[in-house]
Motif scaffolding. Structure first.
Motif, mmCIF file in Angstrom:
data_model
loop_
_atom_site.group_PDB
_atom_site.id
_atom_site.type_symbol
_atom_site.label_atom_id
_atom_site.label_comp_id
_atom_site.label_asym_id
_atom_site.label_seq_id
_atom_site.Cartn_x
_atom_site.Cartn_y
_atom_site.Cartn_z
ATOM 1 N N TYR A 77 0.858 -1.183 0.000
ATOM 2 C CA TYR A 77 0.000 0.000 0.000
ATOM 3 C C TYR A 77 0.893 1.232 0.000
ATOM 4 C CZ TYR A 77 -4.182 -2.740 0.970
ATOM 5 O OH TYR A 77 -5.230 -3.610 0.876
ATOM 6 N N TYR A 78 0.406 2.308 -0.602
ATOM 7 C CA TYR A 78 1.174 3.560 -0.658
ATOM 8 C C TYR A 78 1.638 3.982 0.729
ATOM 9 C CZ TYR A 78 -0.154 4.523 -5.531
ATOM 10 O OH TYR A 78 -0.314 4.481 -6.880
ATOM 11 N N HIS A 79 0.737 3.901 1.723
ATOM 12 C CA HIS A 79 1.108 4.361 3.070
ATOM 13 C C HIS A 79 2.233 3.525 3.675
ATOM 14 C CE1 HIS A 79 -1.921 1.266 4.214
ATOM 15 N NE2 HIS A 79 -1.088 1.075 5.231
ATOM 16 N N GLU A 80 2.451 2.317 3.170
ATOM 17 C CA GLU A 80 3.552 1.493 3.678
ATOM 18 C C GLU A 80 4.889 1.932 3.088
ATOM 19 O OE1 GLU A 80 1.877 -2.911 4.524
ATOM 20 O OE2 GLU A 80 1.809 -2.326 2.405
ATOM 21 N N LEU B 242 20.023 7.579 0.863
ATOM 22 C CA LEU B 242 19.711 8.429 -0.290
ATOM 23 C C LEU B 242 18.613 9.443 0.035
ATOM 24 C CD1 LEU B 242 19.697 5.659 -3.041
ATOM 25 C CD2 LEU B 242 21.557 7.211 -2.435
ATOM 26 N N GLY B 243 17.705 9.087 0.907
ATOM 27 C CA GLY B 243 16.600 9.981 1.270
ATOM 28 C C GLY B 243 15.380 9.173 1.677
ATOM 29 N N LYS B 244 14.211 9.844 1.665
ATOM 30 C CA LYS B 244 12.957 9.185 2.039
ATOM 31 C C LYS B 244 11.970 9.272 0.886
ATOM 32 C CE LYS B 244 12.977 10.024 7.012
ATOM 33 N NZ LYS B 244 12.608 8.868 7.768
ATOM 34 N N ILE B 245 11.147 8.241 0.749
ATOM 35 C CA ILE B 245 10.124 8.242 -0.298
ATOM 36 C C ILE B 245 9.029 9.221 0.097
ATOM 37 C CG2 ILE B 245 8.416 6.858 -1.517
ATOM 38 C CD1 ILE B 245 10.456 4.796 -1.765
ATOM 39 N N LYS B 246 8.758 10.178 -0.821
ATOM 40 C CA LYS B 246 7.740 11.183 -0.515
ATOM 41 C C LYS B 246 6.503 11.054 -1.385
ATOM 42 C CE LYS B 246 9.142 15.013 -3.515
ATOM 43 N NZ LYS B 246 9.517 16.410 -3.555
ATOM 44 N N ASP B 247 6.592 10.305 -2.481
ATOM 45 C CA ASP B 247 5.446 10.197 -3.376
ATOM 46 C C ASP B 247 5.616 8.973 -4.263
ATOM 47 O OD1 ASP B 247 3.055 10.860 -4.574
ATOM 48 O OD2 ASP B 247 3.849 12.539 -5.734
ATOM 49 N N ILE B 248 4.520 8.546 -4.873
ATOM 50 C CA ILE B 248 4.535 7.441 -5.826
ATOM 51 C C ILE B 248 3.799 7.913 -7.068
ATOM 52 C CG2 ILE B 248 3.751 5.095 -6.293
ATOM 53 C CD1 ILE B 248 4.013 4.566 -3.248
ATOM 54 N N ASN C 75 4.950 0.686 -14.665
ATOM 55 C CA ASN C 75 5.310 0.371 -13.279
ATOM 56 C C ASN C 75 5.283 1.672 -12.483
ATOM 57 O OD1 ASN C 75 8.041 0.275 -15.079
ATOM 58 N ND2 ASN C 75 8.317 1.546 -13.262
ATOM 59 N N ASP C 76 5.118 1.551 -11.175
ATOM 60 C CA ASP C 76 5.141 2.740 -10.331
ATOM 61 C C ASP C 76 6.557 3.294 -10.273
ATOM 62 O OD1 ASP C 76 2.477 2.423 -9.806
ATOM 63 O OD2 ASP C 76 2.739 1.658 -7.774
ATOM 64 N N VAL C 77 6.654 4.601 -10.032
ATOM 65 C CA VAL C 77 7.946 5.260 -9.829
ATOM 66 C C VAL C 77 7.917 5.859 -8.429
ATOM 67 C CG1 VAL C 77 9.470 7.120 -10.580
ATOM 68 C CG2 VAL C 77 8.262 5.729 -12.287
ATOM 69 N N LEU D 42 15.120 11.931 -6.540
ATOM 70 C CA LEU D 42 15.561 10.749 -7.272
ATOM 71 C C LEU D 42 14.323 9.945 -7.632
ATOM 72 C CD1 LEU D 42 17.889 8.892 -8.234
ATOM 73 C CD2 LEU D 42 17.865 7.875 -5.942
ATOM 74 N N LEU D 43 14.161 9.601 -8.915
ATOM 75 C CA LEU D 43 13.014 8.837 -9.371
ATOM 76 C C LEU D 43 13.439 7.387 -9.585
ATOM 77 C CD1 LEU D 43 11.585 11.401 -11.958
ATOM 78 C CD2 LEU D 43 10.991 11.134 -9.545
ATOM 79 N N LEU D 44 12.859 6.486 -8.808
ATOM 80 C CA LEU D 44 13.225 5.075 -8.870
ATOM 81 C C LEU D 44 12.055 4.242 -9.388
ATOM 82 C CD1 LEU D 44 14.977 4.674 -5.394
ATOM 83 C CD2 LEU D 44 16.072 4.864 -7.635
ATOM 84 N N PRO D 45 12.234 3.568 -10.523
ATOM 85 C CA PRO D 45 11.154 2.692 -10.988
ATOM 86 C C PRO D 45 11.048 1.480 -10.066
ATOM 87 C CG PRO D 45 13.093 2.463 -12.386
ATOM 88 C CD PRO D 45 13.395 3.559 -11.407
ATOM 89 N N TYR D 46 9.808 1.081 -9.755
ATOM 90 C CA TYR D 46 9.611 -0.090 -8.914
ATOM 91 C C TYR D 46 9.709 -1.334 -9.800
ATOM 92 C CZ TYR D 46 7.591 -3.516 -5.749
ATOM 93 O OH TYR D 46 7.391 -4.643 -4.986
ATOM 94 N N ILE D 47 10.975 -1.749 -10.041
ATOM 95 C CA ILE D 47 11.275 -2.938 -10.834
ATOM 96 C C ILE D 47 12.341 -3.737 -10.084
ATOM 97 C CG2 ILE D 47 10.624 -1.973 -13.091
ATOM 98 C CD1 ILE D 47 13.583 -1.350 -13.591
#
Length: 173
Positions: free
Chosen positions: A101-104, A118-124, A130-132, A143-148
């Motif tokens: 879930y996004y909140h996780e 590197l930092g903290k995830i602030k958005d999806i 695939n989600d980024v 930093l944009l990380l693809p969820y792969i």
């Protein structure tokens, strides 16, 4: 106390019969907005808000259009504009392995394979393929990380910790 999770924002009314236009941020609109689903309309997850029961759901353009039981006119739903829709924790279903879930994910600390923070995830961002995951880095560009599989190596939602492999070209700084 019940935890509430955001599934969308009520951006406007639609027509005169009490339908509302929702900018959804759930991967499960069919489940969240199913007839009979109970949602909370509120300005924040902590605020009391109003419990509503979904009477109907349909999609129109990029929006989910909902009606609620007992709300039959534009005048009755006008006050909901700008509020958010929340689902209670007990309505969340179990996800498959490697689904979250996004909140996780939002708020997790991201480290590279050497353990450097590197930092903290602030958005999806949903891209269709695939989600980024958007990593907020202090004093630097996000930093944009693809969820792969090639990038996301380990997700520990219990400890809010994610280990990644930053592929060449992902970090242009």
């Amino acid at each position: 106390m019940t935890n509430w999770y955001n599934v969308g924002r009520l951006v406007n009314t639609h027509g005169v019969r009490g339908e509302v236009r929702v900018l959804s941020n759930t991967d499960f609109p069919e489940e969240r907005y199913a007839n009979g689903s109970v949602l909370k309309v509120a300005k924040s997850p902590q605020s009391e808000g109003t419990l509503v029961t979904v009477r109907s759901h349909r999609t129109h353009k990029n929006f989910d259009l909902l009606t609620f039981e007992g709300y039959n006119s534009i005048n009755e739903v006008e006050c909901f504009k700008g509020s958010y829709l929340y689902v209670s924790e007990d309505q969340l279903s179990e996800l498959d392995e490697h689904e979250y879930y996004y909140h996780e994910i939002i708020g997790c600390t991201v480290v590279d394979e050497e353990g450097t923070k590197l930092g903290k995830i602030k958005d999806i961002i949903e891209t269709g393929a695939n989600d980024v995951w958007v990593v907020d880095r202090q004093q630097r560009k996000d930093l944009l990380l693809p969820y792969i599989e090639e990038v996301v190596k380990e997700v520990d939602v219990e400890n809010k910790h994610i280990r990644v492999h930053v592929m060449e070209g992902l970090d242009d700084e």
